[in-house]
Design an enzyme around this catalytic site. Structure first.
Site, PDB file in Angstrom:
ATOM      1  N   ASP A  88      -8.285 -17.836 -23.053  1.00 49.50           N
ATOM      2  CA  ASP A  88      -6.953 -17.661 -22.467  1.00 49.50           C
ATOM      3  C   ASP A  88      -6.682 -16.220 -22.037  1.00 49.50           C
ATOM      4  O   ASP A  88      -6.922 -15.278 -22.790  1.00 49.50           O
ATOM      5  CB  ASP A  88      -5.904 -18.098 -23.499  1.00 49.50           C
TER       6      ASP A  88
ATOM      7  N   SER B 110      -2.799 -18.316 -18.003  1.00 48.55           N
ATOM      8  CA  SER B 110      -2.630 -19.522 -18.792  1.00 48.55           C
ATOM      9  C   SER B 110      -1.807 -20.552 -18.014  1.00 48.55           C
ATOM     10  O   SER B 110      -2.166 -20.942 -16.918  1.00 48.55           O
ATOM     11  CB  SER B 110      -2.003 -19.175 -20.145  1.00 48.55           C
TER      12      SER B 110
END
Length: 328
Positions: free
Chosen positions: A177, A63
């Protein structure tokens, strides 16, 4: 495993010295964890490590950790730092290209353009340091290690936070993610050949932040950013639906107990998820040194607070230097 505690900033360290197989300087792996706006602290971590003469050979990120790691291996960390430290909530809001379709509130195209304009755009395999960005396959839940192709595309897949960013299609797979499957990618660093792994966990002290502490003064700007995103979203709705969405609830909450808003619920849910996954993964795959910056006061969308996060990342490394030097 020994645990070092100092001024409530936690540093975990294994008690053995590690040397590479050829007896030379060990290959250093840096595992940069997920954490949205708290990820700016990775810049301070890398700055402090570099100043101490510790340059990672392998950088793996999840991320926001993937974004900062990409800037480092591309040699553009200084440019990103300058932008982040000067960015206002209005500049942050301009990067949120809101749309109703696509599985998220934000399409992410402006983020990709921002990275390319910053010079973070070459193929991953063209850089000197080894790099991997972690994403999660939406259909199966498997983690995916992105190690080839344009580095900005790998970052875009890794930051596809559910509920915020739209998923990305890569090689016939929808990716979201990486924090869903591997918030602190220690295992990736180890698989890529790191002898000593330094991990940065941004999720160590988050639970209960929104509901157990008063909001800091800076949170007013975070509210503006979130409000701007919501306003852009409502502008896409038909007028009757937009009016309905902004109406007050039929039953107001009890005095002194305000109901959590959309971003409050989303933030708390993500914090719970990442805290549980992080604890589980790190219990089975501990790094040699784990840094846990104190970032409890910085919320999910508070990207305008980069100077605070960067300073905390730097301070965390400065405290850890005696332990790091024993390894390196």
């Amino acid at each position: 495993m020994r645990i070092f505690l100092s001024r409530q900033r936690r540093l975990y360290s294994a008690p053995v010295r590690v040397v590479s197989e050829d007896g030379q300087r060990p290959r250093v792996g840096l595992a940069l964890g997920s954490g949205s706006a708290r990820g700016w602290s990775h810049i301070g971590v890398i700055d402090a490590l570099t100043e101490a003469g510790i340059e990672p050979d392998i950088v793996c990120g999840t991320s926001m950790g993937a974004l900062i790691g990409a800037a480092y291996v591309a040699g553009r960390l200084s440019a990103l730092r300058q932008w982040a430290e000067a960015a206002t909530w209005r500049q942050i809001a301009r990067l949120t290209d809101v749309r109703l379709s696509g599985g998220g509130l934000i399409s992410g195209r402006l983020i990709v353009t921002f990275l390319r304009n910053l010079g973070i755009s070459e193929p991953i395999e063209s850089y000197t340091a080894r790099y991997a960005a972690v994403a999660t396959e939406l259909a199966t839940g498997r983690e995916v290690w992105l190690q080839t192709g344009p580095i900005h595309d790998a970052v875009r897949a890794s930051i596809a936070l559910p509920g915020i960013f739209s998923p990305v299609r890569v090689d016939d797979r929808w990716l979201v993610d990486g924090g869903i499957s591997n918030p602190v990618p220690v295992s990736v660093c180890r698989a890529l050949g790191a002898d000593v792994i330094i991990a940065v966990n941004l999720n160590g002290d988050l639970l209960g932040r929104r509901f157990s502490e008063p909001e800091p003064p800076a949170a007013t700007e975070s509210t503006r950013v979130s409000g701007e995103v919501v306003r852009r979203l409502l502008s896409r709705l038909p007028l009757p639906l937009a009016r309905k969405a902004t109406e007050s609830p039929a039953q107001a909450p009890a005095e002194g107990q305000p109901a959590p808003g959309y971003f409050d619920v989303l933030t708390a849910s993500i914090n719970i998820m990442q805290d549980h996954i992080t604890r589980t993964r790190l219990a089975g795959e501990p790094p040699h040194v784990m840094l846990v910056p104190r970032l409890r006061s910085i919320g999910l969308m508070e990207f305008h607070r980069a100077p605070e996060a960067i300073a905390e990342g730097r301070a965390c490394v400065e405290q850890a230097l005696p332990t790091l030097r024993r390894y390196l």
